[in-house]
Design an enzyme around this catalytic site. Sequence first.
Site, PDB file in Angstrom:
ATOM      1  N   ASP A 215       0.820  -1.195   0.000  1.00 24.62           N
ATOM      2  CA  ASP A 215       0.000   0.000   0.000  1.00 24.62           C
ATOM      3  C   ASP A 215       0.867   1.264   0.000  1.00 24.62           C
ATOM      4  OD1 ASP A 215      -2.736   1.100   0.343  1.00 24.62           O
ATOM      5  OD2 ASP A 215      -1.892   1.928   2.187  1.00 24.62           O
ATOM      6  N   GLU A 273       1.723  -0.573  -5.047  1.00 22.11           N
ATOM      7  CA  GLU A 273       0.790   0.492  -5.401  1.00 22.11           C
ATOM      8  C   GLU A 273       1.614   1.770  -5.340  1.00 22.11           C
ATOM      9  OE1 GLU A 273      -3.128   2.964  -3.907  1.00 22.11           O
ATOM     10  OE2 GLU A 273      -1.502   2.452  -2.552  1.00 22.11           O
TER      11      GLU A 273
HETATM   12  C1  GLC Z   1      -4.165   3.132  -0.642  1.00 25.62           C
HETATM   13  C2  GLC Z   1      -5.392   2.265  -0.520  1.00 25.62           C
HETATM   14  C3  GLC Z   1      -6.526   3.116  -0.044  1.00 25.62           C
HETATM   15  C4  GLC Z   1      -6.176   3.684   1.321  1.00 25.62           C
HETATM   16  C5  GLC Z   1      -4.846   4.435   1.271  1.00 25.62           C
HETATM   17  C6  GLC Z   1      -4.323   4.707   2.658  1.00 25.62           C
HETATM   18  O1  GLC Z   1      -4.273   4.078  -1.614  1.00 25.62           O
HETATM   19  O2  GLC Z   1      -5.647   1.620  -1.737  1.00 25.62           O
HETATM   20  O3  GLC Z   1      -7.739   2.414   0.012  1.00 25.62           O
HETATM   21  O4  GLC Z   1      -7.181   4.561   1.732  1.00 25.62           O
HETATM   22  O5  GLC Z   1      -3.860   3.690   0.607  1.00 25.62           O
HETATM   23  O6  GLC Z   1      -3.846   3.555   3.255  1.00 25.62           O
END
Ligand code: GLC
Length: 555
Positions: A215, A273
């Site tokens: 994440d 991500e």
């Molecule tokens: C990422 C996740 C999202 C979350 C954010 C903070 O972007 O996909 O859902 O709110 O991180 O952890």
Amino acid sequence: MAAGMETIEHEHAAARASSWWQTAVVYQVYIRSFADGNGDGIGDIAGLRSRLPYLAELGVDAIWINPWYRSPMADAGYDVADFRDIDPSYGTLGEAEALIEEAHRLGIKVIPDIVPNHTSDQHPWFRAALRGARGARDRYVFRPGRGPNGELPPNDWVSCFGGPAWTRVADGQWYLHLFAPAQPDLNWEHPDVRREFEQVLRFWFDRGVDGFRIDVAHGLAKTPGLPDAGTRIPGSQHTDPHPAWDQDAVHAIYRGWRAVANRYVPERIFIAEAWVRSNERLARYLRRDELHTAFQFDFLRSPWRADSLRTVIADAMAGAAAVGAPPTWVLSNHDVPRTVTRYARSQPSHLVESEWERARWATEPADHDTGRRRARAAALLQLALPGTAYIYQGEELGLEEVEDLPHDVRQDPTWVQSGFTDVGRDGCRVPLPWSDCSAPYGFSPGGSSASPWLPQPPHWESHTAEVQAADPNSFLTLYRSAVRTRRRLWENAGPVEWMSAPAGVLAFARGGAQCWVNTGADNVELPANLTVALSSTPGVTGCVPPDTTVWVVEG
Ligand code: GLC
Ligand code: CA
């Protein structure tokens, strides 16, 4: 690219040649909304376990499970209080272990989410920091405020969910949170933080997980001194560098993680991500001693237009190829409006910006029939491309964004933090419809008294997995055929060779098969020697109708 890197990366690519994750179809399980096993209206591990046969039948190689750790759920589990335990609303550690084993028996790999940028404010480390325990604040980003009495935040950064990225604590210090105030950012310069996460990786690798989705992988390192960002926005798709994002220092962290993963057999993998400003920046995360893959989000930011899609696809492939990594294709996830709804309105001429211009989308009426036709076509495009494809739960059912949720049921912190101007992401997180003619549509077991944690629309009766499994023309049937046919036609078919095509049409060959995508308004004739192997519009033979993708083979 640095001189010499190319040769190294080519060797690297060769070494990776036969790995499952290079061509995988990965299904994203948003656990809270997938299936509820115990009838409390919240999805859980028992529910997921009971639906594993559905995923096996869909034919996916792996599941990515959104955070299932112990959490106060200020941001749907992205606020973790204990990385080594399962949240009681989802089940137990024992159930997680049983799930991993059972998924493996069905040939499905398991990839949990890891959240290293921040913890919950209920994590023991942050509670110790608030108490003022010696040294505890150093694991987070605490600073004195500005202004004569320290009453102003230490810098001008704003939270991705809206409002300042700093919250002041009782004794006057401020702490950084790039997301909700309940998600304090960790200080990755602190050795405890590094050690802890490497141990957490091992904890789960030892329990058999096949990898992690990381994440906010681009957020861990911040520019020293935390300078003001000025007008540069914090959101995801900034084109300007921002002192909180994508700092070079982040790569040393992933080199450490890769060293941990490399000690395991069979191999354990990472998916980042990372919302960064160019494919070149993204490729840095994929160097041979760092992460295996990273989401490339331009595909889901692209309007439904052949020219834009072609550019995005070509750029993404080139970026990944430069470091010998497989490209990744994502049409939606739990953070963005559902594909059907994005395609149900007029298509912009540019890549959509942060938050998908939510306000604009919502003011134009949605034509869901068109949206569904295009989403089916996009799915066949996605599954014909080389690399890995991600399916967000409900995409295979053609679900639309639920845009009319009552405000009082909204749970995404974005709604409150934006001062009630951004409805947030709940509309793509509504619990799945499995069966039956009324809510909860089999999401919870029969006889449960609790309603699903977000209400499902009445017309989902015709979108349940059960109804669709029996319909040869349904979304679900299309996905099932596509995932299977992909193995035969595309899985090892080699690179994309673009073919010339009329305006509004995208056409490419890979090996002996071709993929034709018509985003225009007119029928397009297919050459006579081609036979349709699969079409997103039922009953198609010699042509490609508007908003349709066909997979064709010679003969
Ligand atoms: C990422 C996740 C999202 C979350 C954010 C903070 O972007 O996909 O859902 O709110 O991180 O952890
Ligand atoms: Ca439950």
